[in-house]
Enzyme design. Structure first.
Site, PDB file in Angstrom:
ATOM      1  CB  CYS B 103      10.194  57.133 -13.291  1.00  0.00           C
ATOM      2  SG  CYS B 103       8.432  57.302 -13.002  1.00  0.00           S
ATOM      3  CB  CYS B 106       6.348  53.906 -15.768  1.00  0.00           C
ATOM      4  SG  CYS B 106       6.388  55.667 -15.990  1.00  0.00           S
ATOM      5  CG  ASP B 510      19.355  10.383 -20.187  1.00  0.00           C
ATOM      6  OD1 ASP B 510      19.159   9.378 -19.505  1.00  0.00           O
ATOM      7  OD2 ASP B 510      18.736  10.659 -21.229  1.00  0.00           O
ATOM      8  CG  ASP B 705      16.463  12.329 -24.553  1.00  0.00           C
ATOM      9  OD1 ASP B 705      16.021  12.570 -23.422  1.00  0.00           O
ATOM     10  OD2 ASP B 705      16.217  11.294 -25.195  1.00  0.00           O
ATOM     11  CG  ASP B 709      16.231  12.833 -19.034  1.00  0.00           C
ATOM     12  OD1 ASP B 709      15.817  11.942 -18.282  1.00  0.00           O
ATOM     13  OD2 ASP B 709      17.009  12.633 -19.975  1.00  0.00           O
TER      14      ASP B 709
END
Lengths: 55, 808
Positions: B103, B106, B510, B705, B709
């Site tokens: 439940c 837990c 980019d 890449d 970035d």
């Protein structure tokens, strides 16, 4: 019509029988691989023969 | 609220306390009886760590603790497991499978217990998958954590793909059996019911009818007792968690219809619904089976990856001596040399030290053609050596390999739920509550109108409604789409990607390494005085054959693509760094290099200017003659234009952000048809730009890449990184393009659109179906059996519709 009193219980027994067989087969792994055994039967006994036949 | 207190049962686990037992723990000042030393130890630990409130919060008994299991020595083995080594941030992460979750309390208890340990930095429990993600620093051992979990009564073990696959297989097997049993009962029961449907009034004896009913009852039993288990279990679990799920009305429908029929059979009067019950169970199981199959196929692509790393490797301990020893792959360290035979997978990331071969990277990148690799080339672990034996110098231990990084990303991806799925879950849960009330209302209303029809109408309402179509609509579509994308080499790490990408208004690229390949390549060749382009390239390539200069390699790569006429060979090579090369081919002197260098041999200035926009000009000249000029620059990716056009056609704003000069960025933008380009961007400028867009209400998709970035990628609403081996581990992106093909972004966008369409279709279908079917059932227009068919078919429609996404 009276025959149904025999046939209906019989069909019930049949279904439970089928279930029992299905579960047993399922436990034994019958449904794990449905294609392999059909192919293997061609290879099993021929394994040694195959080696001998090769030049 | 303590719903589970009973005399004479263990306060911890609820099992009966033996008469002669003397185990007690004082909880909140009251002495509580325990059934065994295990429970006593567990309860004492919970009290000692100050978590007594667990007992007030819980809604179910705890798992039993077997005393013998409290200190299993094999747990220590995990401490040296290479999967859980400490990373660069001095932290280790593991995904644990936890058993015995009952439940919500837990979850709370487990997280509090672990976070209470000094050195544990994060602990997150997922109830649905029973997976616990935990991070800890180097001064804690994994076995301590497992021990701590055991001490509060939960068994945990490191998440293991093999074990998980086994679980999935077992689930499939059980479901298959349940489906079979339900199908068999359904067929038989229908045969017994048929006479009652076919017979005209009075032609069927009462005794015969009773016989058929009893036979039906007997055959419905296996379907209800065995096949319907998942529904009853699910209903019970969701009631315990106090979130009424879709299983609740299903279980109620089955129970009500079956019990009503049993009573009718016993009394010998009233309607029986045995055929409806069995058919309902069968059709519902069938649609679940379809769903499981879809999930399993989605997991398949991942499972194949997990099996890619071999367990052992042949180490050449004294390389270049040839003695090999087989060692576990986990024992490899950087600097080891291993022999990899043809057909084997590379056990770790490394550099080829000896031998030439071709390597199949299909598993990591989806790229199907094997790539040639020779000494000095790096190879990621998990790639398959396809042609010849080579020696590999290991550069990273297995735990740090590209593939392990990937797998961690994938596991993290599985943990979270996208917003739209959460919304659907919440909606389904409200729907169930409303439905239960409506069923009761229907029953009461019919009791006033026509009491004999109250029971069938209420059952029909319960059965016909399909909250499962509602809550299956989203996850099944998302799972199918994500699985399909992974098999194309697109790894969706964050769950919201498809949803957000669909809403994106701006796509920001980019420049370097994204729209361009990030390495020099020949852009154009202009020839002088009737020289053949192909011949010029071949001559230049022959001169550059041995050169390692990047421009030289660009020319060699360009020439290799052209049809080769004659195998040229250059002699007397002379290289002047910074100027160029001089050499003799077939008795003639050639110079290849900058204009000034070539002019010495050509005698005189170059005849025309080389089209050197943003490229470097490399001239080829021979005695007294100019031959050709190569413009070499950072080349566009072949699929860049296509990708940009795709997004422009969708009406999205495409933006180019670049660290290069503004003029270069503008030129690049013109070539690609991008509206706005920003040059001279430092990472912080890019970040500021994206945040400005977002402040203005834009939803930004960013393609970068991955390494430099990182900041802007995590700031964007949805981000893509080109997956190059080294960058992968540091990726902050939501999606990784494993092959580095730009057009995959367009593919993802297309899939995202298709997924959203399927989700909308599914939700619309579920809504329309429910809006029509529920009132119809309430007015007594649908018999229970028709309701069963409707319900199961509506779920199947949703799942099958989602499965279409896989084929894309």
């Amino acid at each position: 019509m009276e025959s149904l009193y025999l046939l209906v219980p019989l069909s019930i027994a049949l279904v439970f029988g089928a279930l029992w067989v299905f579960f047993k087969a399922s436990d034994d792994g019958q449904f794990e691989d449905l294609e392999g055994p059909a192919l293997r039967i061609l290879h099993d006994a021929d394994a040694d023969l195959g080696k001998k036949n090769q030049p | 609220m303590n719903a589970v207190l009973q005399p004479l049962s263990c306060y911890h686990c609820g099992l009966p306390v033996p008469a002669d037992a003397s185990w007690h723990v004082a909880i909140d000042g009251v002495k509580r009886a325990m059934c065994c030393p295990g429970c006593e130890a567990v309860a004492r630990t919970i009290v000692d760590i100050g978590q007594t409130s667990y007992y007030r919060e819980r809604t179910g008994f705890a798992a039993t603790a077997d005393a013998a299991d409290l200190v299993p020595p094999e747990l220590r083995l995990y401490d040296s497991d290479p999967r859980f080594t400490v990373d660069e941030r001095d932290e280790a992460e593991a995904v644990l499978l936890v058993e015995g979750i009952r439940c919500a309390a837990c979850v709370w208890l487990i997280e509090h217990r672990l976070l209470g340990i000094a050195g544990v930095t994060a602990a997150g429990m997922n109830v649905a998958t029973e997976r616990l993600t935990v991070r800890w620093t180097s001064d804690v051992k994994l076995s301590d954590l497992l021990q701590a979990l055991r001490s509060i009564g939960y068994t945990a073990f490191p998440y293991d793909a093999a074990r998980h696959t086994e679980q999935l297989r077992k689930t499939g097997l059980t479901l298959g059996r349940q489906l079979f049993v339900a199908g068999l009962s359904m067929m038989q029961v229908m045969m017994y019911v048929a006479p009652a449907y076919l017979a005209d009034d009075g032609t069927l004896d009462t005794e015969m009818a009773a016989l058929m009913r009893w036979a039906s009852l007997l055959l419905t039993l296996p379907a209800v007792v065995y096949s319907a288990q998942p529904f009853f279990a699910g209903a019970l679990a969701s009631l315990r968690a106090r979130v009424p799920g879709m299983d609740v009305p299903v279980a109620l429908g089955i129970a009500a219809a079956f019990l009503g029929s049993v009573v009718a059979t016993w009394r010998g009067s009233g309607d029986v619904y045995f055929d409806s019950v069995t058919m309902f169970i069968f059709l519902l199981l069938a649609s679940r089976y379809l769903e499981l199959q879809a999930r399993r196929r989605a997991a398949g692509a991942l499972a194949r990856m997990q099996h890619a790393l071999p367990d052992s490797a042949s180490r050449l301990s004294a390389w270049p001596a040839r003695d090999t020893a087989v060692v576990p792959a986990a024992a490899l360290v950087a600097g080891d040399h291993i022999a990899v035979r043809a057909g084997e997978a590379f056990a770790a990331d490394g550099i080829i030290a000896e031998g030439h071969t071709s390597v199949d990277l299909a598993l990591l990148t989806g790229e199907s053609a094997p790539q040639p690799k020779g000494p000095g080339d790096s190879v990621p672990g998990g790639a398959v050596n396809t042609s010849a034996a080579v020696v590999l110098r290991v550069t990273k231990p297995v735990a740090g390999s590209t593939l392990s990084g990937l797998l961690k990303l994938v596991e993290r991806a599985g943990a979270a739920k996208p917003r739209i799925a959460q919304w659907a879950d919440r909606a389904a849960s409200h729907f169930v509550l409303a439905l239960l009330l409506f069923a009761i209302a229907t029953f009461v209303a019919w009791c006033f109108i026509d009491p004999s029809r109250a029971w069938p109408a209420a059952i029909a309402v319960l059965v016909v409604s399909c909250p499962c179509a509602l809550s299956l609509a989203t996850p099944s579509a998302l799972a199918a789409a994500t699985g399909g994308l992974l098999s194309k080499g697109i790894l969706v790490v964050q769950p919201h990607v498809l949803e957000t990408l669909h809403r994106a208004t701006h796509v920001v690229f980019d420049k370097t390494g994204t729209l361009t390949a990030g390495k020099p390549a020949v852009q154009s060749v202009s020839t002088v005085s009737g020289m053949d382009t192909n011949m010029a390239a071949q001559i230049a390539a022959a001169l550059e054959a041995g050169s390692l200069h990047p421009l030289g390699r660009a020319i060699a790569a360009y020439a290799a693509e052209l049809p080769r006429l004659v195998a040229w060979h250059a002699d007397d090579l002379l290289e002047l760094p910074g100027h160029g090369l001089e050499g003799t081919i077939a008795g003639q002197r050639y110079r290849l290099g900058n204009a000034g260098f070539a002019a010495v041999l050509a005698g005189g200035p170059p005849p025309e200017s080389c089209p050197t926009d943003d490229a470097t000009a490399v001239w080829l000249a021979t005695q007294g003659r100019w031959l050709a000029c190569f413009a070499i620059g950072d080349s566009l990716r072949p699929d860049a234009r296509q990708t940009v056009e795709h997004f422009r056609a969708q009406g999205k704003q495409v933006v180019l952000l670049s660290g290069d000069r503004q003029a270069l960025a503008d030129r690049m933008a013109r070539r690609l048809g991008i509206d706005s380009a920003l040059g001279d961007c430092l990472p912080e400028h890019k970040l500021a730009y994206v945040q400005r867009l977002q402040a203005a209400g834009a939803v930004v998709a960013m393609v970068g890449d991955g390494i430099n970035d990182a900041a802007v990628l995590s700031a964007a609403d949805v981000s893509f990184a080109m997956g190059s081996g080294a960058a992968l581990a540091q990726v902050h992106a939501d999606t990784v393009l494993l092959h580095g093909q730009l057009r995959m972004i367009a593919t993802t966008a297309t899939t995202a659109r298709a997924t959203m369409r399927v989700i909308r279709q599914n939700l619309a279908w579920a809504t329309v179906y429910n809006v029509i079917a529920i009132p119809a059932a309430a007015f007594g227009l649908l018999g229970p059996w028709l309701s069963g068919v409707g319900m199961a078919v509506s779920s199947a429609v949703v799942v099958v519709n989602a499965l279409r996404l896989r084929a894309r």
